[in-house]
Scaffold this motif. Structure first.
Motif, mmCIF file in Angstrom:
data_model
loop_
_atom_site.group_PDB
_atom_site.id
_atom_site.type_symbol
_atom_site.label_atom_id
_atom_site.label_comp_id
_atom_site.label_asym_id
_atom_site.label_seq_id
_atom_site.Cartn_x
_atom_site.Cartn_y
_atom_site.Cartn_z
ATOM 1 N N LEU A 1 0.830 -1.204 0.000
ATOM 2 C CA LEU A 1 0.000 0.000 0.000
ATOM 3 C C LEU A 1 0.867 1.258 0.000
ATOM 4 N N TYR A 2 1.960 1.204 0.770
ATOM 5 C CA TYR A 2 2.875 2.344 0.804
ATOM 6 C C TYR A 2 3.533 2.533 -0.561
ATOM 7 N N GLN A 3 3.988 1.428 -1.165
ATOM 8 C CA GLN A 3 4.616 1.511 -2.486
ATOM 9 C C GLN A 3 3.637 2.075 -3.515
ATOM 10 N N ASP A 4 2.374 1.644 -3.439
ATOM 11 C CA ASP A 4 1.360 2.153 -4.366
ATOM 12 C C ASP A 4 1.161 3.651 -4.202
ATOM 13 N N SER A 5 1.328 4.142 -2.979
ATOM 14 C CA SER A 5 1.090 5.559 -2.703
ATOM 15 C C SER A 5 2.213 6.460 -3.212
ATOM 16 N N ILE A 6 3.384 5.880 -3.495
ATOM 17 C CA ILE A 6 4.525 6.712 -3.922
ATOM 18 C C ILE A 6 5.001 6.374 -5.335
ATOM 19 N N THR A 7 4.318 5.461 -6.019
ATOM 20 C CA THR A 7 4.758 5.067 -7.348
ATOM 21 C C THR A 7 3.683 5.308 -8.399
ATOM 22 N N ASP A 8 4.137 5.450 -9.613
ATOM 23 C CA ASP A 8 3.265 5.638 -10.770
ATOM 24 C C ASP A 8 2.649 4.300 -11.159
ATOM 25 N N GLY A 9 1.345 4.295 -11.374
ATOM 26 C CA GLY A 9 0.639 3.039 -11.635
ATOM 27 C C GLY A 9 1.059 2.346 -12.920
ATOM 28 N N LEU A 10 1.423 3.091 -13.943
ATOM 29 C CA LEU A 10 1.774 2.487 -15.233
ATOM 30 C C LEU A 10 3.193 1.935 -15.244
ATOM 31 N N THR A 11 4.155 2.742 -14.808
ATOM 32 C CA THR A 11 5.565 2.373 -14.940
ATOM 33 C C THR A 11 6.165 1.716 -13.703
ATOM 34 N N GLY A 12 5.535 1.907 -12.545
ATOM 35 C CA GLY A 12 6.102 1.385 -11.305
ATOM 36 C C GLY A 12 7.219 2.244 -10.741
ATOM 37 N N ILE B 1 10.702 1.959 -21.397
ATOM 38 C CA ILE B 1 11.763 2.903 -21.032
ATOM 39 C C ILE B 1 11.968 2.914 -19.523
ATOM 40 N N ALA B 2 10.876 2.849 -18.761
ATOM 41 C CA ALA B 2 10.991 2.794 -17.299
ATOM 42 C C ALA B 2 11.841 1.593 -16.874
ATOM 43 N N ALA B 3 11.597 0.442 -17.511
ATOM 44 C CA ALA B 3 12.363 -0.768 -17.186
ATOM 45 C C ALA B 3 13.838 -0.588 -17.531
ATOM 46 N N LEU B 4 14.135 0.053 -18.670
ATOM 47 C CA LEU B 4 15.525 0.294 -19.062
ATOM 48 C C LEU B 4 16.229 1.234 -18.090
ATOM 49 N N LEU B 5 15.515 2.251 -17.629
ATOM 50 C CA LEU B 5 16.108 3.178 -16.658
ATOM 51 C C LEU B 5 16.473 2.450 -15.369
ATOM 52 N N LYS B 6 15.607 1.553 -14.920
ATOM 53 C CA LYS B 6 15.890 0.788 -13.698
ATOM 54 C C LYS B 6 17.070 -0.162 -13.909
ATOM 55 N N GLU B 7 17.100 -0.803 -15.085
ATOM 56 C CA GLU B 7 18.156 -1.774 -15.370
ATOM 57 C C GLU B 7 19.531 -1.124 -15.463
ATOM 58 N N ASN B 8 19.562 0.119 -15.906
ATOM 59 C CA ASN B 8 20.831 0.782 -16.178
ATOM 60 C C ASN B 8 21.236 1.802 -15.123
ATOM 61 N N THR B 9 20.619 1.729 -13.943
ATOM 62 C CA THR B 9 21.010 2.575 -12.821
ATOM 63 C C THR B 9 21.226 1.703 -11.586
ATOM 64 N N ARG B 10 21.769 2.299 -10.547
ATOM 65 C CA ARG B 10 22.075 1.566 -9.322
ATOM 66 C C ARG B 10 20.859 1.520 -8.399
ATOM 67 N N LEU B 11 20.889 0.619 -7.445
ATOM 68 C CA LEU B 11 19.806 0.548 -6.457
ATOM 69 C C LEU B 11 19.697 1.838 -5.655
ATOM 70 N N SER B 12 20.836 2.505 -5.462
ATOM 71 C CA SER B 12 20.851 3.742 -4.675
ATOM 72 C C SER B 12 20.337 4.943 -5.459
ATOM 73 N N ASP B 13 20.193 4.815 -6.770
ATOM 74 C CA ASP B 13 19.691 5.913 -7.589
ATOM 75 C C ASP B 13 18.174 6.004 -7.482
ATOM 76 N N ILE B 14 17.640 7.180 -7.727
ATOM 77 C CA ILE B 14 16.199 7.414 -7.598
ATOM 78 C C ILE B 14 15.636 7.686 -8.984
ATOM 79 N N VAL B 15 14.763 6.796 -9.447
ATOM 80 C CA VAL B 15 14.204 6.885 -10.795
ATOM 81 C C VAL B 15 12.714 7.173 -10.696
#
Length: 336
Positions: free
Chosen positions: A170-181, A235-249
């Motif tokens: 529920l918390y994740q849903d409240s801070i994330t975009d429904g389409l891209t995650g 594109i959202a998936a590519l941004l996640k794949e090509n950045t670090r866990l510590s980065d904010i996408v």
């Protein structure tokens, strides 16, 4: 008899302690890892696993598998009703067996893939108020066999696990975009301000990236909005794949994305930006090809008066330059 009660008291104390730890986090990945560590510790077992239900396919998949060769179980998916885990997910009832090889419901496929040998196990449903979301398994008791009380304790633990997972979801849903995650704009602003304050306090570099899909309106007009959504998701998936866990996408809005890169040098920031641009250029999004323009703002951490709005404006200016230089390129501007 005293040893028996001492053991149960120790288990109950461990259950209380672990439940508190799990409920203290809203990070679903952290919760799921802690769940299995806790289950194996709670019942003193060789291995354990948390299987979750894929809401689209109805299959069970190994979200976390702890123990020897547990990493080999990631590709395994079980239909409801298949194996002990599938049976528990289908019927919502716990199962305990101290001789897995003679249990008719036991599925040998997972052991065949991993090379692990399941001797005994207890499996319980993980259930929210509305539905079963998965199963929790403790496998191979280190000393002795599983008893009914072990199942009761694991079942009680699974109920707390379900609550923790649901609260985190529920918390994740409240801070994330429904389409891209990805994180949405409001949460992204909050995190960027935090990172900028931290950068100024500890004098470490910080990079802000803004990304715009080139001629995205043409994609929607030519291929339709469903195809446009697939491009956004890809594109959202590519941004996640090509950045670090510590980065904010984040999805910044419409066809715009944003990324915060803490603790990264000027040179490496440019490398990341180019990697993101190239990854999109080289990808076919189900028959649709697009490019992106990237603007980057770089702050070295020295100017204590550098403000959030200045950072955003600087990066936006870099994006404007990228778009007006033929698009499909990367422009970086450093804070002076």
């Amino acid at each position: 008899m005293l040893d028996f009660y001492d053991k149960r008291l120790q288990q109950l104390n461990t259950l209380i302690e672990i439940t508190g730890i799990i409920n203290s986090s809203l990070d679903t990945s952290v919760i799921r890892k802690k769940v299995i560590e806790a289950a194996t510790r709670l019942l003193d077992t060789e291995a354990g696993s948390l299987l979750l239900l894929d809401q689209k396919t109805g299959e069970l998949f190994f979200e976390v598998a702890l123990g020897e060769k547990g990493d080999k179980l990631k590709p395994v998916r079980l239909q409801k009703g298949v194996g002990i885990a599938g049976w528990v997910a289908q019927h919502g009832k716990p199962v305990i067996t101290n001789d897995a090889s003679s249990e008719p419901r036991f599925f040998k496929g997972a052991d065949n893939i991993s090379g692990f040998i399941t001797k005994n196990m207890v499996c319980v449903p993980v259930r929210t108020k509305e539905k079963i979301i998965g199963v929790l398994q403790a496998i191979n008791k280190n000393n002795g066999v599983f008893e009914y009380d072990d199942m009761v304790i694991l079942y009680a633990f699974a109920n707390q696990v379900a609550i923790a997972i649901e609260n985190a979801r529920l918390y994740q849903d409240s801070i994330t975009d429904g389409l891209t995650g990805l994180f949405h704009h409001k949460y992204f602003e909050l995190r960027l301000k935090e990172e900028l304050d931290r950068s100024k306090r500890y004098k470490h570099p910080l990079t802000l990236i803004m990304i715009d899909i080139d001629f995205f309106k043409k994609v929607n007009d030519t291929y339709g909005h469903l195809a446009g959504d697939k491009v956004l998701e890809g594109i959202a998936a590519l941004l996640k794949e090509n950045t670090r866990l510590s980065d904010i996408v984040a999805r910044y809005g419409g066809e715009e994305f944003a990324v915060v890169l803490p603790h990264i040098s000027y040179k490496n920031a440019l490398i990341v930006g180019e990697r993101l641009r190239k990854s999109v250029e080289d990808t076919d999004f189900q028959g649709v090809r697009v490019t992106i323009s990237i603007g980057m703002g770089y702050f070295n951490g020295d100017n204590i008066d550098f403000a959030y709005k200045e950072f955003v404006d600087l990066t936006d200016k870099a994006l404007y330059k990228a778009k007006n230089s033929g698009r499909n390129n990367v422009t970086l501007i450093e804070c002076k």
